[in-house]
Motif scaffolding. Structure first.
Motif, PDB file in Angstrom:
ATOM      1  N   UNK A 123       0.774  -1.158   0.113  1.00 35.70           N
ATOM      2  CA  UNK A 123      -0.195   0.003   0.026  1.00 35.70           C
ATOM      3  C   UNK A 123       1.073   1.267   0.057  1.00 35.70           C
ATOM      4  N   UNK A 124       1.543   1.636  -1.208  1.00 37.32           N
ATOM      5  CA  UNK A 124       2.437   2.837  -1.238  1.00 37.32           C
ATOM      6  C   UNK A 124       1.569   3.888  -1.559  1.00 37.32           C
ATOM      7  N   UNK A 125       0.523   3.847  -2.195  1.00 31.42           N
ATOM      8  CA  UNK A 125      -0.168   4.915  -2.376  1.00 31.42           C
ATOM      9  C   UNK A 125      -0.957   5.837  -1.331  1.00 31.42           C
ATOM     10  N   UNK A 126      -1.405   6.883  -1.804  1.00 32.69           N
ATOM     11  CA  UNK A 126      -2.049   7.957  -0.575  1.00 32.69           C
ATOM     12  C   UNK A 126      -3.176   7.360  -0.191  1.00 32.69           C
TER      13      UNK A 126
ATOM     14  N   UNK B  98      -0.523  12.987  -7.112  1.00 32.13           N
ATOM     15  CA  UNK B  98       0.734  12.627  -7.216  1.00 32.13           C
ATOM     16  C   UNK B  98       1.135  11.418  -6.461  1.00 32.13           C
ATOM     17  N   UNK B  99       0.495  10.558  -6.539  1.00 32.67           N
ATOM     18  CA  UNK B  99       0.823   9.104  -5.939  1.00 32.67           C
ATOM     19  C   UNK B  99       2.005   8.567  -6.501  1.00 32.67           C
ATOM     20  N   UNK B 100       3.120   8.468  -5.630  1.00 38.49           N
ATOM     21  CA  UNK B 100       4.343   8.097  -6.327  1.00 38.49           C
ATOM     22  C   UNK B 100       4.487   6.525  -6.653  1.00 38.49           C
ATOM     23  N   UNK B 101       3.839   5.938  -7.147  1.00 33.62           N
ATOM     24  CA  UNK B 101       3.787   4.434  -7.299  1.00 33.62           C
ATOM     25  C   UNK B 101       4.766   4.057  -8.390  1.00 33.62           C
ATOM     26  N   UNK B 103       7.618   4.035  -8.073  1.00 31.59           N
ATOM     27  CA  UNK B 103       8.892   3.254  -7.513  1.00 31.59           C
ATOM     28  C   UNK B 103       8.530   1.997  -6.932  1.00 31.59           C
ATOM     29  N   UNK B 282       7.011  10.095   1.166  1.00 31.85           N
ATOM     30  CA  UNK B 282       6.361   9.700   0.014  1.00 31.85           C
ATOM     31  C   UNK B 282       7.085  10.007  -1.367  1.00 31.85           C
ATOM     32  N   UNK B 283       7.927  11.166  -1.474  1.00 32.32           N
ATOM     33  CA  UNK B 283       8.523  11.459  -2.751  1.00 32.32           C
ATOM     34  C   UNK B 283       9.854  10.888  -2.902  1.00 32.32           C
ATOM     35  N   UNK B 285      10.854   7.489  -1.448  1.00 34.68           N
ATOM     36  CA  UNK B 285      10.742   6.065  -1.370  1.00 34.68           C
ATOM     37  C   UNK B 285       9.390   5.641  -2.357  1.00 34.68           C
ATOM     38  N   UNK B 286       8.440   6.457  -2.550  1.00 33.04           N
ATOM     39  CA  UNK B 286       7.298   6.269  -2.882  1.00 33.04           C
ATOM     40  C   UNK B 286       6.109   5.826  -1.962  1.00 33.04           C
ATOM     41  N   UNK B 287       6.487   5.839  -0.414  1.00 27.72           N
ATOM     42  CA  UNK B 287       5.469   5.154   0.467  1.00 27.72           C
ATOM     43  C   UNK B 287       4.902   6.446   1.004  1.00 27.72           C
ATOM     44  N   UNK B 288       3.849   6.890   0.033  1.00 27.13           N
ATOM     45  CA  UNK B 288       2.944   8.057   0.474  1.00 27.13           C
ATOM     46  C   UNK B 288       2.085   7.722   1.869  1.00 27.13           C
TER      47      UNK B 288
END
Lengths: 501, 501
Positions: A123-126, B98-101, B103, B282-283, B285-288
């Motif tokens: 679950x990386x997304x917001x 801006x969901x940083x998936x 990564x 979040x920005x 490693x992408x773990x928002x």
């Protein structure tokens, strides 16, 4: 004939052995295919868990790691040494913070079912798939838990998660405050009250609301045009009393802080069915460090304002925390919650029995709150409350700084004045680890015995060798010439703990 | 003789087989003793990870679980079906959040080293052993990472954690605002700015500060007695420009929001050495979804005020998140960060090449921000920036609602007006999953090609069977008669996404 017989035996054993080869080979293969990428993390966690800390501490995977690669023990209060086997002599019993580690043994017993493995890409997304910031599976589990414990009605209500109940308290004040009124909404609480209500409300210096002290002083104004938000804490922190709202009328709104309304601490006379109720994982499962709370809200507009606040304040709470809570509540719910709540209640009941026994030896110098038994719908019996805190009063006039009296006896409580009460009161936490509870009881026993015999007595904690090694006269320094306990203790008790429940 | 020979063969094989049994048995035993309580959770995580979602989604352990006990696939935008193999026809390309998936593939590749196992009793208490709310091990790792990337000076500075950078932005405003001045401190940001600065500052309706719009409009007042807090976002969200403070003087303080100042998105000309710098996992490693940010602070008083804010607001952030971040940064740091940052930079570089190629086919109808290459101290080369967002402008006068122009072409961006800019601008996110990026490029290509040929064209995404099955005329409805994509998309894009970076 002998040779033929031998040959037959060889054949027999060979067939048997080869069959065993196949069986074992398949076992190896199946075990091998069972786990792949997760094995490393699992092995690391088990290695940390296997570090021996003599039953007085634990090592964590994210703790300080020694050169040998092993994480070090983090010891309970008053224990030290690489394996927490050393008793710190003449140590202060810390009963200040409401750190609910009394539940730790339950989770150790249920290790396999309460652990979670979090993949690097979990679950990386917001947002969750539905665009929200809350796990619908966890929400379902929370509703089920309230139905099982019988402590709150969730049907037809909305649920929002926050960073502990802490974040939800200010979200609720923000949501209930009037946007249209020319004067700020008055936020009130009944003395003695949880001090965060005041400090948090004042922190933002908002034009919409301000803290206005004790609820009772506004009782006559509640039907006026003034807007009120009343904190109703039941059982109350610090004194464990069950409470209902005092202010009524169209301009009085309530925030029901029900952090302690669980069978561990109180009988559950009936499910609460209020408009805004706040709960927290901290006091339910003991996972204070996970910072997960939830509010159960009747009104859609209030819910929307609280969601908006959480969005703009932190944009929700950690996904790994939501996953963990889901797992923990799953365990708590097993067997209709009996195992879990019985463990919590039995522990707290025994602690209160011990506390009452010690204090009964005292004259009228110290007293604690009176608590009435009620019928508990969860356990189907009449139960005495066993709240998280003892609300101690020093009754003698010359001892009106009760905190100082206890502090002199090496007991650290929280001053009554912090809760808006007089300085003759002190809150003592009963929810810490068994070690910390034992230390508290030990110091209290000393204090009461001293009163009874009117002499200075030194009881001992730990084994006799330790006692001889570290024996120090009362109010004196340790054998090494330094009051090492004092300095270690004071470093641990920094100002931050004041915000913890 | 033959029989003797046979007997010898039996003996030989028997010895061999028995030895093999010993070997296999010891393997079984060792594997068995390797893991105990953690096996169940590890197996659950691997089972969820092994659910096939056709490369267009993933199943999570806390996702909705079917009767068979398997969690269901959660599909990338524009994919559906139980295994995400169905392309939703004529679907809207969502480039709003801006969901940083982008990564995610890196963490899948590094599955073994990035996973964590959290025991049921992991860090239950409120505080770490030193009484603080922050893991000192994680703090060390963060300092190391900044030294490795060369993007910020942390020496002699304090670090505080928050719930994403989101919570730290308001903590910083609160800490920098004047407590003594009679007029509220003015909070400003340069247009175009990240909209949360405004909405968050206004949310609390504080008497200490208020949002006062564009920094430029106050440039001449910066040496007056007015107090200012200036947000300096570098690279800027939405337009990716490197920025420095505009307001100077004794009454102007800055919050440097450096969420995107990492080698993925920009060259690193030099390490930033400002008084208050904010970063977020979040920005990086992408773990928002983990909601972890940190502020690096020079002044002890500002640090204390921010710590006080975090204490009273949420009492710190989840311990399981801090554990996870520690593990993730550990992986990111391997090989001096080369693998990790190269993956991030290469992905973003390729995306920008694709975007530029498509837009170069356009006339002057659309333009994007100009970005200057700089020497990057991390990669020791001159690098073109590859920011997280494209800042698109519709140049034709009659197309001054650029959001509507793109929306008609089934591209969902974020309106320029949200950032304080004109409506001829739209922000398009380039950091989503590869699927979502491909959809965006596909729709942009259609739009540009349409302009070039001045005709309506239908490109296709997915295989030819899918194309034939779902082919729909432009602006029409799907074969089934329902615009299913539109409704699914709009449910996904709710108002909350506006708060996500």
């Amino acid at each position: 004939m002998d040779k033929q017989y031998l040959s037959l035996i060889y054949k027999f054993f060979l067939v048997w052995s080869v069959s065993l080869n196949f069986l074992l080979f398949s076992l190896v293969i199946s075990r091998n295919s069972e786990l792949s990428w997760s094995k490393k993390a699992a092995a690391e966690a088990e290695a940390a868990a296997s570090v021996s800390c003599s039953g007085h501490g634990r090592a964590y995977i994210d703790g300080f790691v020694l050169d040998g690669g092993k994480p070090v023990c983090e010891c309970n209060g008053c224990y030290a040494g690489h394996d927490c086997s050393e008793v710190i002599p003449d140590c202060i019993a810390d009963a200040d913070s409401g750190n609910p580690t009394f539940l730790e043994p339950f989770w150790r017993k249920n290790a396999a079912s309460s652990a979670i493995m979090v993949a690097g890409w979990h679950r990386m997304g917001y947002e969750f798939e539905d665009g929200s910031l809350t796990s619908k599976e966890l929400e379902k589990q929370i509703r089920k838990l309230h139905a099982t414990a019988g402590n709150a009605i969730t049907d037809g209500k909305y649920i929002v998660f926050g960073g502990g109940s802490t974040q939800l308290l200010s979200a609720a004040v923000n949501a209930l405050s009037s946007k249209v009124s020319s004067s700020p909404t008055k936020v009130v609480a009944s003395v003695p009250y949880y001090p965060v209500y005041k400090s948090q409300t004042e922190l933002f210096k908002s034009m919409n609301f301000n803290f206005s002290g004790d609820t009772m002083s506004w009782k006559r104004s509640s039907n006026s045009s003034m807007n009120f938000i009343e904190f109703v804490t039941s059982p109350n922190n610090p004194d464990g009393q069950l409470k209902t709202a005092i202010l009524r009328g169209p301009n009085a709104k309530q925030i029901h802080d029900l952090a302690y309304y669980w069978p561990h601490y109180t009988s559950i006379p009936s499910p609460i069915d209020e408009d805004l109720m706040i709960f927290t994982l901290s006091k339910l499962t003991g996972h204070a460090g996970s910072r997960l709370g939830w509010a159960i809200i009747k009104d859609k507009n209030v819910y929307d304002r609280m969601v908006n606040y959480i969005d703009l304040n932190t944009y929700g709470i950690a996904r790994e925390t939501q996953l963990r809570a889901l797992k923990l509540l799953n365990v708590a719910l097993q067997g209709d919650g009996r195992n879990f709540f019985d463990f919590g209640h039995e522990t707290m009941k025994l602690r209160w029995q011990k506390l009452r026994k010690i204090l009964s030896a005292s004259s009228k110098r110290f007293s604690i709150q009176e608590l009435k038994p009620h019928y508990c719908t969860f356990s189907s019996e009449i139960r005495s409350p066993a709240p998280a805190f003892a609300w101690i009063k020093c009754n003698e006039e010359e001892e009106n700084d009760c905190h100082a009296v206890l502090r002199a006896a090496k007991i650290l409580g929280r001053r009554g004045r912090v809760f808006g009460a007089s300085s003759s009161y002190v809150r003592l936490s009963l929810v810490n680890s068994q070690d910390e509870f034992n230390q508290l009881m030990h110091k209290l026993e000393m204090l009461v015995f001293e009163e009874a015999t009117n002499s200075v007595v030194e009881f001992t904690l730990g084994d006799s060798e330790m006692r001889n090694r570290y024996y120090v006269p009362r109010n004196g320094t340790s054998a090494s010439g330094k009051d090492s306990c004092e300095s270690i203790e004071m470093a641990q008790i920094n100002s931050q703990t004041c915000a913890a429940q």
